[in-house]
Structures are given as C-alpha cells and as structure tokens.
Design an enzyme around this catalytic site. Structure first.
Site, PDB file in Angstrom:
ATOM      1  N   CYS A   1      43.264  19.363  72.493  1.00  0.00           N
ATOM      2  CA  CYS A   1      43.680  20.039  73.727  1.00  0.00           C
ATOM      3  C   CYS A   1      43.907  21.521  73.464  1.00  0.00           C
ATOM      4  O   CYS A   1      43.003  22.340  73.608  1.00  0.00           O
ATOM      5  CB  CYS A   1      44.908  19.343  74.311  1.00  0.00           C
ATOM      6  SG  CYS A   1      46.264  19.053  73.134  1.00  0.00           S
TER       7      CYS A   1
ATOM      8  N   GLY B   1      51.828  15.783  80.161  1.00  0.00           N
ATOM      9  CA  GLY B   1      50.572  16.504  80.000  1.00  0.00           C
ATOM     10  C   GLY B   1      49.629  15.762  79.090  1.00  0.00           C
ATOM     11  O   GLY B   1      48.747  15.029  79.521  1.00  0.00           O
TER      12      GLY B   1
ATOM     13  N   GLU C   1      37.320  -5.061  56.414  1.00  0.00           N
ATOM     14  CA  GLU C   1      38.155  -4.092  55.713  1.00  0.00           C
ATOM     15  C   GLU C   1      38.559  -4.694  54.370  1.00  0.00           C
ATOM     16  O   GLU C   1      39.101  -5.794  54.319  1.00  0.00           O
ATOM     17  CB  GLU C   1      39.395  -3.756  56.540  1.00  0.00           C
ATOM     18  CG  GLU C   1      40.494  -3.015  55.803  1.00  0.00           C
ATOM     19  CD  GLU C   1      40.015  -1.726  55.131  1.00  0.00           C
ATOM     20  OE1 GLU C   1      40.318  -1.545  53.929  1.00  0.00           O
ATOM     21  OE2 GLU C   1      39.327  -0.924  55.806  1.00  0.00           O
TER      22      GLU C   1
ATOM     23  N   TYR D   1      54.702  34.417  80.061  1.00  0.00           N
ATOM     24  CA  TYR D   1      53.636  35.057  80.834  1.00  0.00           C
ATOM     25  C   TYR D   1      54.249  36.160  81.706  1.00  0.00           C
ATOM     26  O   TYR D   1      55.430  36.486  81.593  1.00  0.00           O
ATOM     27  CB  TYR D   1      52.872  34.020  81.653  1.00  0.00           C
ATOM     28  CG  TYR D   1      51.987  33.140  80.792  1.00  0.00           C
ATOM     29  CD1 TYR D   1      50.708  33.549  80.432  1.00  0.00           C
ATOM     30  CD2 TYR D   1      52.445  31.912  80.311  1.00  0.00           C
ATOM     31  CE1 TYR D   1      49.898  32.759  79.634  1.00  0.00           C
ATOM     32  CE2 TYR D   1      51.637  31.117  79.510  1.00  0.00           C
ATOM     33  CZ  TYR D   1      50.367  31.541  79.166  1.00  0.00           C
ATOM     34  OH  TYR D   1      49.571  30.767  78.367  1.00  0.00           O
TER      35      TYR D   1
ATOM     36  N   CYS E   1      49.683   9.440  72.711  1.00  0.00           N
ATOM     37  CA  CYS E   1      49.402  10.799  72.248  1.00  0.00           C
ATOM     38  C   CYS E   1      50.081  10.979  70.893  1.00  0.00           C
ATOM     39  O   CYS E   1      51.211  10.534  70.691  1.00  0.00           O
ATOM     40  CB  CYS E   1      49.946  11.802  73.260  1.00  0.00           C
ATOM     41  SG  CYS E   1      49.995  13.514  72.676  1.00  0.00           S
TER      42      CYS E   1
ATOM     43  N   ARG F   1      57.431  16.014  75.703  1.00  0.00           N
ATOM     44  CA  ARG F   1      56.966  14.794  75.061  1.00  0.00           C
ATOM     45  C   ARG F   1      57.524  13.544  75.769  1.00  0.00           C
ATOM     46  O   ARG F   1      58.111  12.660  75.143  1.00  0.00           O
ATOM     47  CB  ARG F   1      57.316  14.777  73.576  1.00  0.00           C
ATOM     48  CG  ARG F   1      56.655  15.898  72.773  1.00  0.00           C
ATOM     49  CD  ARG F   1      56.470  15.511  71.330  1.00  0.00           C
ATOM     50  NE  ARG F   1      55.540  14.407  71.187  1.00  0.00           N
ATOM     51  CZ  ARG F   1      55.490  13.580  70.137  1.00  0.00           C
ATOM     52  NH1 ARG F   1      56.344  13.741  69.147  1.00  0.00           N
ATOM     53  NH2 ARG F   1      54.617  12.607  70.085  1.00  0.00           N
TER      54      ARG F   1
ATOM     55  N   CYS G   1      40.712  15.766  74.234  1.00  0.00           N
ATOM     56  CA  CYS G   1      41.772  15.034  73.545  1.00  0.00           C
ATOM     57  C   CYS G   1      41.200  14.448  72.264  1.00  0.00           C
ATOM     58  O   CYS G   1      40.099  13.890  72.272  1.00  0.00           O
ATOM     59  CB  CYS G   1      42.321  13.922  74.443  1.00  0.00           C
ATOM     60  SG  CYS G   1      43.507  12.820  73.625  1.00  0.00           S
TER      61      CYS G   1
ATOM     62  N   GLN H   1      49.095  25.585  90.628  1.00  0.00           N
ATOM     63  CA  GLN H   1      49.923  26.551  89.917  1.00  0.00           C
ATOM     64  C   GLN H   1      49.282  27.931  90.010  1.00  0.00           C
ATOM     65  O   GLN H   1      48.106  28.106  89.662  1.00  0.00           O
ATOM     66  CB  GLN H   1      50.096  26.155  88.450  1.00  0.00           C
ATOM     67  CG  GLN H   1      51.118  27.004  87.719  1.00  0.00           C
ATOM     68  CD  GLN H   1      51.186  26.706  86.236  1.00  0.00           C
ATOM     69  OE1 GLN H   1      50.271  27.057  85.495  1.00  0.00           O
ATOM     70  NE2 GLN H   1      52.262  26.076  85.788  1.00  0.00           N
TER      71      GLN H   1
END
Length: 663
Positions: free
Chosen positions: A366, A335, A428, A176, A359, A313, A378, A104
């Site tokens: 990030c 991503g 636990e 941008y 995610c 997403r 992450c 890119q």
C-alpha cells in the site's frame, strides 16, 4: 446477538444515515486516476468492492480542489467538471449496497509534497523548508491565495453534491496544508491566520462556512485532524512510552481544537495522530498494537457531542467492536484491513471473523507502492484495484496439481488453485506449514503473521486442498502423483558468513535465535547483519533485559536488499535507539572465540567485544534443487517465491497468485 453487535448499530452524521459503524478510511488512490486527474473505472471497482463487502461509509482518498496555487502532478486527483460522470457513477453504485460516500477534500500538500510531485514552487502557511528536501523553500501563502483556495472549496463542494455524494471530509491531518496552518511548529504568521489558535483555525473554518453556504447547513461536513503530533523536533518523532517535550500539537490543544470545530458547525470529527515528522503514528506499522490510538481518541470523544470516527489498526474485529462498545469512538475507520479483505464487514456480520484475511501492517503493497509512484495495492491481496479483471476464475477442466513446499508461496499457490477448482495436493517436508514465517512470527510485533498462517490453513481446508506434512518430495513420490502441474515453492536457506569460529554452539542463524529466544542463556547478543530481519531480531531481543548489538558492513542499517517501507523503517530505527541497541556500522566480525568476537571497523581497527550469543542475518539463497532436477521431465512446472529469488512476503504471494490464477 452477533459477537460484533456494537459495530452494527446505525448512526447519523449530519443528515447522512449510516447503516453500521465501520468506515473505510481514506487512502490515496494514486495510479487509479485518468488523464484528467479524475477517477478511472479501476477506482470505481476498487471502492465498489468494499461497498459490496458491507462497509457503512466510504471516505475517499483525498482530492485537491485547485492546482494553480499549490501545483502538483496529475497523480493527485482533482475535483473538476470532468469528474462528474465517474463520480456520479461511483455514488450511484455504492448506494445500491446501502453504503454512504464522503469525498475527502484537501487544501494541498504544502511542505510535505515530494519534489517529484512539484510542478512549481511549493507553498505553506509560512516560508519554511520542504520536508523531503530542505533546500526547497515553501512560499508563504498570501491572504488573496487563501481566499482563492476557500472559493475553490465552494466550487468543488457543488460538484461533489451534484454527483450525489453524501458528505465531505476536510483533509486537516498528518501535516498537510490545513495542518500547517493549524500548528505553531510550521505557522509563523503574524496576520489573521497566525498566532492564536482561533487565527490558526481560521482557514479551515472559512472553508466550512463556504461549503455550508454553497450547499446547505444540513449537508454533512466532517474534519480529520491529529489530536497529537508526537514530534520531538522537525524530522524527529517519538515512540510510545518515550518521555519528550511535544514540539507539535499536544493533547490539550488537540482537545481544544475538537471543541472549536464542533462549535463552528462540523458534523463529525475524524481523529488520528502524527504527521510526516512522526509518520508512524499516522500510518501505524506492525510495531504498534491493534487499537493503538483508541485511548487517545477517547479523550476528545468525551469532550464533544458530535460523532467521532477513530483509526489506529482497527482491522482486528474484536478490537474494533470493543472500542466502539466502550464509547471511545462512534465509528471505526479501517484502511489497510479493507485492502487485505474487502468483505471484512460482511464476514463479521456472519460471525466469521476467522475467515478474514488479516492485515500484517507491512506497508509493502500500500503505502510503499504509492511512495514509489506505483498503484495502491496490498501485499496479501494482489487483486486490489483490479478486482474484476484479476479475479481467480473457476476452471472448466480441473488438473491434478502438486505444490512442493508449505511456505507462504506454496500456501498461496495451493489456495488459488483450489479456489479455482483444481485438484491440489501440497507437500511440506517439515511438520508445520509456514516456512520462514514460523520464526518470523515469534516476536509479539509480528503476531499478525500467526493469524495469517492460521487463515491459510483454514482456506486450504475449505478449498479441499490435501495437505501432507513431514514428507520430503523425491522423484519416486512425484511420479506416483500423476500430476499435470507442479508448483515448486521450496523456499530458501540461510547463507552463513565466512567467519572464523562461527560454528561454535553459541552461534546460529537469526531464525534459530527467534525460535529459541525464551530459552537461550546469556546477557549479550550480537547480530551480524543489519538488514530488515537482523534489525527486527534485535528489537525482539532488546526488551528481554539483554545487551544487544548489531554489526553491519554497510554505512547504514537496512541499506541493502529490498526497500523497507519508509514508515516501518523509521519506527524500527527509533525503537532500536529507544531500547539502546548498540549499532556498529561500516564494521564486520572477523573472528568468534568463546564468549568474545573481534570486529574490524572502516579504518581497519580491530576491537574485542564480549558476546554470549551470536546470530547471523546475512542473506538467503534460493533452494531450487528439486525444480532444476525435475523441470525438464514435468512440462507443467513452475517456480515461485523464495525458490526463484529470496524477497519478501509480497513477492511470494503475488508470484504464486499470478501462476495460480492463470494455469
């Protein structure tokens, strides 16, 4: 046939044959560069791990093509001859796994460059204020400067092609520099680069022509741009469902741009939405659903014949497969999902979607780290960018280990210890694993936390971790374990404010509010504490046809505690406004009586408010009682997560991983 067969059909972009429909979306690799603004070995390993994981196309983070006209710090990678050895090594390495590599290229940052990045006067399409500091003015680029940048793109393209890279993506989205030229909101020029859409597109189209002339008409060049900006005004974005007049690019113009880019000779379009003024559209937080941009992207897909890459997403494999299968996009670009799990593609190829670490769209590890000048990583996967040197290596001598506490810190510690080959037993005291995350996952916008807990339970089972729930740990129990190592991950407990009447039956901790939210009676909810958890609880309650207010002592919401990533915070504040949540800052509750409370403001004026339900989100305290009791008797004792200090999921996981991988 695979459940995800739509994602495994090959496709061509220009002359580049791509083996599947999954692309790694471009993400800034700040912190992975070297002193020349190039690629370090760390960056090569980062990309290579995603190629090993089976991704069909890697689109790199952005590279600048020059640094004299739009001068920024060396944190932003720059295409130069010194990059040739590392970029060649990267291209050769990913090709070994059948992955294609597009680089890119960016014209620059323009108005959105952080003042901390600036080495000189910023530039833009016109003389406009800097996004972050309006006192800093951007100079209007001259025609000669524009032509110099176009020439720099040609030079950069030749270097990229020499290295064996398969294609180029032009960085025309998110507000941008290219986008500043393309958009009337920022482009006020009256020359050949301003006014009509044809003029506003002239800059990137000249770049395309230069690249194709320097290389070959067949060399793949694609363009990334936002179909719609979702901007009400400078610094004011619009949330989904909101009625507003678009101040930036609207959908119709976005579709027209797509047609013109195809006609000009671009080989593919990479489509998203938003800009810095509506940043949550370009970087969707947890408040936005999986596939949140798919229907928008489908509008341009119907109008062009070249491949369209979509984002939004798509890390949920069922969503990605569906939107590609429905023809809403040709490739799904992922991503953050490939940060959380670099082997995402390999796992769905085996129909093992349940083994993908999800995610949670928190932006903590990030975007927020990049924002703070730290290396990309992450929250859930601390090995990002250090895949080789930070791996959990198998042990030679296995230890008997006990993990006390089944919250996120305890789950991660047990997972890593089991992965390395230790004998692990986790206790636990409650009947369910997850700690505070159980309540935290109740809101629909936190549903990925539920997937995360399910993932941990599967991982512990696969690694042979013995899990005991409903069992509180005491001295006798610990002694009977004959443990070589004990990890205390006992979490934290809520701190109640000292308010008269807080103990009545309609007052509760915010986690209890979440767990009981569907059964509570009453129309008015007051949340004491406007930190991150208090604001998210208010957002969860607001759409339930209730009047919700937040009372916060500080002048602003989410002002104290750990920094909430800018994009998540901005959208959360906009959503609270959209749902008309009443916000009382610089105020505190001094008394609760029956269905009313007394609130004092900054001027020490008392007011009475009705409230059927009161929940407090006023902080947590570490629960380290067991650790303090046993640490001197068990030499191999470690304290992780909230038990050390209440923080966020990232802190608990990273701390637990560090201990688990090294003991």
């Amino acid at each position: 046939m695979s459940l995800f067969h739509h994602l495994f059909a090959p496709i061509k972009i220009g002359n580049a044959y791509i083996e599947n429909r999954v692309a790694m979306a471009p993400m800034a690799t700040l912190g992975y560069g070297n002193e020349n603004g190039g690629l370090s070995q760390r960056a090569i390993e980062y990309y290579l791990e995603r190629a090993r994981g089976g991704v069909g196309l890697i689109i790199s983070g952005t590279f600048k093509v020059e640094n004299a006209i739009d001068p920024l710090t060396e944190n932003v990678p720059l295409i130069s001859p010194s990059l040739i050895p590392a970029l060649t090594e990267l291209a050769e390495a990913v090709h070994a796994f059948g992955t294609k590599l597009f680089i890119q290229l960016s014209a620059g940052f323009g108005r959105v460059a952080s003042p901390l990045m600036l080495l000189g006067q910023p530039v833009s399409a016109s003389t406009i204020p800097n996004f972050w500091d309006p006192n800093i003015k951007c100079n209007e680029l001259s025609v000669d400067d524009i032509q110099a940048i176009v020439e720099s793109f040609g030079n950069a393209a030749e270097i990229v092609a020499l290295c064996g890279v398969d294609g180029i993506e032009l960085h025309g989205h998110e507000g941008y520099l290219f986008d500043q030229f393309m958009t009337n909101l920022w482009n006020k020029r009256s020359d050949q680069y301003g006014g009509s859409l044809e003029n506003r597109l002239r800059f990137p189209l000249q770049v395309l022509q230069k690249i194709k002339k320097r290389l070959s008409p067949d060399f793949p060049v694609q363009y990334r741009y936002g179909l719609k900006h979702y901007v009400k005004a400078i610094h004011h974005g619009a949330v989904s469902g909101e009625q507003f007049e678009e101040a930036g690019r609207d959908t119709n113009e976005g579709i027209e741009i797509g047609k013109k880019l195809e006609k000009a000779g671009f080989d593919a379009l990479h489509v998203d939405a938003g800009c810095y003024d509506s940043w949550y559209w370009a970087h969707p937080p947890n408040f936005m659903g999986h596939g949140c941009l798919a229907d928008l992207i489908a509008k341009v897909k119907r109008e062009v014949n070249i491949p369209v890459i979509g984002v939004g997403r798509l890390d949920d494999p069922f969503t990605a497969n569906r939107v590609v299968g429905e023809g809403k996009m040709d490739l799904a670009a992922i991503g953050r999902g490939l940060l959380a799990d670099p082997h995402w593609v390999k796992k769905i190829r085996k129909d093992q979607a349940e083994s993908i670490r999800p995610c949670i769209a928190c932006h903590e590890g990030c975007l927020n780290r990049i924002f703070e000048g730290k290396p990309l990583s992450c929250s859930l996967n601390p090995t990002v960018g250090r895949e080789r040197r930070y791996a959990a290596e198998p042990v030679i001598n296995a230890l008997n280990t006990v993990v006390v506490g089944g919250g996120i810190g305890g789950l991660e510690a047990a997972r890593v210890l089991g992965l390395r080959g230790h004998h692990v037993k986790l206790f636990e005291k409650r009947n369910d694993l997850g700690g505070h995350v159980i309540a935290g996952s109740v809101p629909e916008f936190k549903r990925d936390l539920r997937r995360l807990l399910q993932w941990y339970e599967r991982q512990l089972k696969e690694e042979g971790v013995e899990v005991v729930v409903g069992k509180a740990v005491n001295e006798d129990l610990l002694n009977r374990q004959n443990a070589d190592l004990v990890i205390f991950a006992t979490g934290s407990y809520p701190v109640a404010p000292k308010i008269q009447g807080l103990s009545n039956e309609n007052s509760m901790f915010v986690s209890d509010l979440l767990m009981k939210s569907d059964t509570l009676e009453g129309d008015v909810v007051t949340i004491i504490g406007g930190g991150h958890s208090g604001c998210e609880a208010a957002l969860h309650m607001a759409p339930k046809k209730r009047k919700v207010r937040i009372v916060e002592m500080l002048p602003e919401l989410m002002m104290a505690g750990m920094t909430v990533p800018y994009v998540n915070k901005k959208m959360l504040l906009d959503l609270l406004d959209y749902y008309e949540v009443e916000v009382l800052t610089s105020s505190c509750v001094v008394e609760i009586s029956n269905a009313a409370l007394t609130i004092t403001d900054k001027d020490n004026k008392d007011r009475r408010f009705n409230s059927d339900i009161v929940a407090y989100a006023t902080g947590m305290a570490p629960d380290r009682r067991l650790y303090d009791k046993f640490k001197d008797n068990i030499p191999g004792s470690y304290l992780v997560g909230d038990a050390r200090e209440p923080r966020n999921i990232q802190a608990a996981i990273w701390e637990a991983y560090e201990v688990g991988r090294t003991v």
